[in-house]
Design an enzyme around this catalytic site. Sequence first.
Site: not given
Ligand code: BDP
Length: 600
Positions: A168, A415, A471, A507
């Site tokens: 991404d 990931e 997320y 993240e």
């Molecule tokens: C994760 C990735 C990252 C993406 C992020 C996203 O590690 O590179 O930019 O999610 O979705 O999958 O914002």
Amino acid sequence: MKIYDSMLYPRETSKRYVVDISGLWKFQIDEKNDGYQKKWMNGLPDPITMAVPSSFNDIFTDKKIRDYAGYIWYEKSFFVPSEWKDKNLELRFGAVTHGCQVWINGTNMGTHKGGFMPFAVNLEEVLHFDEENIVVVAVSNLLDFTTLPIGRTKTLSNGRKVVLPHFDFFNYAGIHRPVKLVVTPKEKIEDITIVTNIDKDHKVGMIQYEIETSGKNEVQVEVYDENKKLVGEMIGKTGEIIIENPILWKPKDAYLYKFRVKIFQNKEVLDDYYLNIGIRTVEVKENRFMINGEPFYFKGFGKHEDSEYRGRGYDPVVMLRDFELFDWIHANSIRTSHYPYAEEFYELADRKGIVIIDEVAAVGFQAVVKVDHVDIFSQEIVQKETLNYHKLEIERLIKRDKNHACVVMWCLTNEPDSKSPDSEKYFQEIYSYARTLDLQKRPLTYANFMYINAKECKVHQFVDVIGLNRYWGWYEKAGEEFVDAMEIFKKDLQEFSELGKPILFFEYGADTVSGIHKLPSVTFSEEYQVEFLSEYHKMFDRCENVIGEHVWNFADFQTTEGPLRVDGNKKGIFTRSRQPKSAAYLLKERWGELPNNYKA
Ligand code: BDP
């Protein structure tokens, strides 16, 4: 060897000169893919001007060029005076993404694979002293299963090729980091390895070192403190220097000693080089990450090398602004997601006391999207070629960055599809190999994908620190369903904590378009990002094993186009032009209050 890895950072000293030949170069896109055949290596037939270092993509207004997949060519002339005839002369590239072939005065110097590591070509047999020399570089931005990062190339219905990244961030390419003519003595320092240690009471610091040179003459080492006072010295290529009452390198409170190495022949100095080193230790002890024997709590970000116009090209202005913002927001650490950054970034982090988790470009192992339903780790090519190349890139990373006090951990993949049965043997090999490389024995980590839970994941068994990318409440159960997202999250985190290892959030975040305000909040508004982060922080505070929080992302960044992306990924706490969104103030307040040894 004409082309080779070049890991020692080029520095000017009493015996070394560095001439930066970055600036404006000639440039041509190889649209017909016949540059090689038409002998462009002898000079580009119809060039335009291009900035080095920079990505080429965002300079253009033509979409076809921005999204071009294939070869792009660069050319530059340079001069070398005959006074330097008795020197070792090389042209050093900080990074060319993702691979290239180099010619000097029409002679093929070889190819380099990999877009984030420095390499050099030796000019000895090809140089014209006191006359014009031409360097030509053919750069490829193509991706496949054996490149890191991983991706593929697709052909559109009109025959045009485009790159399909399995990741991404925009697939920027070009000569991304400075190109330098490096002038060194014939007999020279080739490599230095430092391991530091401290006694229990912090009264004695030990600097173990190993030096490689290209000759047999004696080596002398001197250590100076920040007041330029000589505090230790030693003769010999390996040894240990004892520093009484050392001032330690600490997060946000850095102290650097100058480690100066000279090669002597009788009384004459042949070579002279130095490193700025910090005396510090790192280790994982039970569920804590220790720096200098004290638990450390990571506060900071996953980032990208990304800015307007330059793309992924190194720019000292952007770098300095970023460090200014780390201070402003009280961040103490950064993960170099998703590739090794420019060397200058680590030099500055050493100086500023910013802790770095250094990541290799092993991203795109198909956890996010299973393109064509392929289980990537079951592919023979991945288990052989990609595995070997992945090992090479880890070796390069550790060789380049091993002496930086700021680097405390290596992140060996982001990931991956770690549910795949074949991922287990792949990563067993990767992690056991990496453990043989770093004399400082820094801990190893990875970033786990949110849809692969603790029971399914086959990689966490190999690491010292579990990195989680989460997320819940964004890709899953966003907005009004947020409470349910938190229930999933609670269970998920609980299962990972039962493994007993430290957990670092690499993240967590929500896309937020700067300037969208809404009460009550809706997804994409600044209010939603603030609420999202606040709820995550409550979870982190409650979980004993969580040793840090890295928000995704430091700043908005460019990605491939698609329905989930609004001119790029908008999870930045700062905009792409490095101005704060509302959530920046939330983090500034929280991180200002949390000490570096939070949860000690
Ligand atoms: C994760 C990735 C990252 C993406 C992020 C996203 O590690 O590179 O930019 O999610 O979705 O999958 O914002």
